[in-house]
Every structure is written in C-alpha cells, then in structure tokens.
Enzyme design. Structure first.
Site, mmCIF file in Angstrom:
data_model
loop_
_atom_site.group_PDB
_atom_site.id
_atom_site.type_symbol
_atom_site.label_atom_id
_atom_site.label_comp_id
_atom_site.label_asym_id
_atom_site.label_seq_id
_atom_site.Cartn_x
_atom_site.Cartn_y
_atom_site.Cartn_z
ATOM 1 N N LYS A 44 -11.545 -4.794 -3.217
ATOM 2 C CA LYS A 44 -12.698 -3.890 -3.278
ATOM 3 C C LYS A 44 -12.285 -2.455 -3.551
ATOM 4 O O LYS A 44 -13.105 -1.626 -3.915
ATOM 5 C CB LYS A 44 -13.572 -3.988 -2.018
ATOM 6 C CG LYS A 44 -12.876 -3.784 -0.680
ATOM 7 C CD LYS A 44 -13.867 -3.784 0.474
ATOM 8 C CE LYS A 44 -13.547 -4.700 1.634
ATOM 9 N NZ LYS A 44 -12.261 -4.547 2.299
ATOM 10 N N LYS A 51 -4.414 -9.878 -6.601
ATOM 11 C CA LYS A 51 -5.558 -10.231 -5.751
ATOM 12 C C LYS A 51 -6.801 -9.394 -6.120
ATOM 13 O O LYS A 51 -6.668 -8.215 -6.429
ATOM 14 C CB LYS A 51 -5.107 -9.925 -4.316
ATOM 15 C CG LYS A 51 -6.068 -10.216 -3.232
ATOM 16 C CD LYS A 51 -5.489 -9.764 -1.894
ATOM 17 C CE LYS A 51 -5.709 -8.285 -1.668
ATOM 18 N NZ LYS A 51 -5.526 -7.845 -0.285
ATOM 19 N N LYS A 82 0.816 -1.223 0.000
ATOM 20 C CA LYS A 82 0.000 0.000 0.000
ATOM 21 C C LYS A 82 0.843 1.264 0.000
ATOM 22 O O LYS A 82 0.373 2.316 -0.416
ATOM 23 C CB LYS A 82 -0.967 0.001 1.197
ATOM 24 C CG LYS A 82 -2.110 -0.990 1.024
ATOM 25 C CD LYS A 82 -3.264 -0.682 1.961
ATOM 26 C CE LYS A 82 -4.448 -1.580 1.682
ATOM 27 N NZ LYS A 82 -5.546 -1.391 2.629
#
Ligand code: TYM
Length: 327
Positions: free
Chosen positions: A196, A193, A112
């Site tokens: 959302k 992956k 991230k």
C-alpha cells in the site's frame, strides 16, 4: 474460547494484497467459540513519516473497512492502537528483553532501512510493539500474510523468554497463514510484494479504487509475451499472480483456470480477473463509503477502545507485578 488478534497499518489504503492475505479471513474467524480483536495499528504506521491529515483519514477509513468487510462490532472488538496505552507500555518492557541482533535480523527492517540515509529507531523496535499487541490479549491465533511470519516467530520467542525469566503469564500465539494468496505480488513488478505504500499506484489495487480504476490497473498489469495462461511462479510471475487473484476471488482451482483459458489470450483472461476483483471489492468499498463519515463509526471505536483497555490493563498489571514495578 479462542482469542484472535490481528492488525493492519493505516499507512495507506489497504490493497487487494492485504485483503487476500489477511482481511478476508477476519470476518470468518468470528465464531461462537472465539473472541476477535481487530486493531488499526497507527503507532506502527508512524515508524516511517506520515502526513497528519492523511493518517487521520486512513485510520478512520481502515476502521470503516473492517466493518464493511463483515466484522461485527457486537461480536468483535475493533479499536485504534494509540487509544489503548498498554500497547506502548508493554512494548517498552518487551524491548528490554529483545536484543539488537535479533531485531536487526528482521527482513522487514532490512528492506525498509536498505539504502535509506537514516531511519527511525522505532523501525528497529517495531516487532516488540507488535508482540505487545498480540500478547496483551492472551491471543491464541494471529491471521496474517506471509511477510509477518518472522515477526510472529519473534513474538513467540519473546513470550517464552518472558515466561521463563519472570512468570508464566503469556499465551504462546500460533500464526495462521493462508495456503493461497499469502503473498500477492505487485501488478507492475511481479517479483515484488504488492504494497500500500508503493509510490506507483498502478502497482496495486486499493480497496477503495473505483470499478474503472480496478479495470484499468488489472488490464495494464505486467505479464509476459507468451500469451498462455499457465501457473509458474518463477517463469511467469505476472500471469501466476493474476491467476492467484482470480482463484481467490472466484474460488476456481488453478487447473480449472488453466483449462478455461487454454485457447484464449491474455485479453479475455485479464478482463475476467478485472471483473472478479470488481465483484469482490466493489460492495465492500460501497459499504465503507456509507460508514466512514458516520457517528456510528465513532461509537464503535469508542466502545472498542473501552473493551480493549479493560483486557489490556489487566494483562499489563500482571506483567508489572512480575517484573517488580510495584511498591
Ligand atoms: P500490514 O499493514 O503491512 O499488512 C496487513 C496484513 O496484510 C498482509 N499483507 C499481504 N498479504 C498478501 N499479499 C501481500 N502483498 C500483502 N501485504 C500485506 C500482512 O501480512 C498483514 O497480515 N506488522 C503488521 C501489522 C501488525 C500486526 C500486529 C498484525 C501490527 N501488529 C499484530 C498482526 C498482529 C503489518 O505491517 O501489516
């Protein structure tokens, strides 16, 4: 009596990946011999910027999804993380026994923060908050997808460190990761992956997509040019991902799926995957839609927060006593 704890971030609408990797197990873990805590972890969600109105909508929506999945609020405690202050309070204590080095080694933090000009300090201290969620309830088992394994290992390490340094207070939790479907991949980039928070909505099926959207997204999923339905994660990641999805929605084995499509192309295969996903998600979405605007949902969350606060406050008091937060 076993205690189960799990959480999902309201940083978007949960995806088919969240469902297959974690959510589908939540209702079945409610037994006569367990107490389950299912949390909407909104404090984790704000480690990256969130729009206020969307966060509010997603929080409610996720709680409604929990109930729509079959979580029974009379058996389990369903609540919102920020409504139980002990989570943030224990997280601070756990941060104080974590090292920057061990937090920097977390792959989710690395992913991230990679390439970002600046990230919040909370993105780094995210795992001690997750550890607090789990440890406050004396949790025995945490059902999660594959990507949370490292955070669970750190939770165990922090619990053991605290117990050794202060007092034997925390239960050391076990992680429960499904053998199949613990990592559902993006429909557009099957080496990544399914997430959302992906900027491309074609990359995931959301739990609230309409039947038409689900069909469209599955049909435009990236596969390969071979035209044979065979399971091989390395060489055929797109097809293998769709096979895993079909397998978990229909309970067929991989061998059965390979045999069923031996003389057929990707068209028939994708059609069947799409219908299987519609049949799995559709009824959950429809129940969600009935619940989300109801006062019933508020009552469930109020009661959940009250129950969670009682348990969490008790544990926090023990921690405070153990570290010397007393006069
Ligand atoms: P989150 O919100 O990213 O995901 C919720 C759950 O879904 C699983 N998952 C997947 N499983 C299969 N395939 C995928 N593509 C996929 N993407 C996500 C996740 O592993 C997770 O089980 N840190 C957690 C939330 C959390 C938590 C907790 C979980 C906070 N505190 C305490 C358990 C216990 C997270 O970001 O999940």
């Amino acid at each position: 009596m076993k205690t189960i704890f799990s959480g999902v971030q309201p940083s978007g609408i949960p995806t088919l990946g969240n469902y297959i990797g974690a959510l589908q197990y939540f209702p079945e873990m409610q037994t006569d011999d367990s107490h389950c805590f299912y949390c909407v972890v909104n404090q984790h969600a704000i480690t990256v910027p969130q729009d206020k109105a969307e966060l509010k909508r997603n929080t409610r929506s996720l709680a409604a999804l929990y109930i729509a999945l079959g979580i029974d609020p009379n058996k389990s405690t369903v609540f919102v993380q920020s409504e139980v202050p002990a989570h943030a309070q224990l997280a601070w204590v756990l941060q104080c026994i974590s090292t920057i080095g061990e937090l920097e080694r977390m792959t989710q933090y690395k992913d991230k923060s990679a390439g970002a000009e600046s990230v919040s300090s909370a993105l780094l201290t995210y795992p001690p908050l997750m550890a607090a969620d789990i440890l406050l309830y004396g949790t025995d088992i945490v059902p999660v997808g594959d990507d949370q394994k490292q955070h669970l290992e750190l939770t165990r390490t922090l619990a053991e460190r605290f117990n050794k340094r202060f007092n034997e207070i925390f239960t050391i939790p076990e992680v429960q990761i499904a053998k199949e479907g613990a990592r559902i991949m993006s429909l557009q980039h099957p080496e990544k992956k399914m997430s959302k928070s992906d900027v491309n909505p074609k990359a995931y099926v959301s739990m609230l997509d309409t039947d038409a959207q689900i069909r469209k997204k599955i049909k435009s999923a990236v596969t390969d040019s071979e035209g044979v339905v065979v399971f091989n994660k390395e060489e055929k990641p797109g097809v293998s991902n769709l096979m895993t999805i079909l397998r978990t929605c229909t309970k067929q084995s991989i061998a059965e799926i390979e045999a069923a499509y031996a003389n057929k192309g990707y068209g028939d295969f994708k059609n069947d995957v799409a219908e299987a996903v519609v049949a799995t998600i559709g009824p959950i979405r429809d129940r969600h839609d009935e619940l989300v605007a109801s006062t019933e949902l508020d009552r469930i969350l109020d009661e959940g927060a009250e129950r969670a606060n009682k348990v969490a406050r008790k544990m926090l008091r023990k921690v405070e006593k153990a570290i010397g937060f007393t006069r």
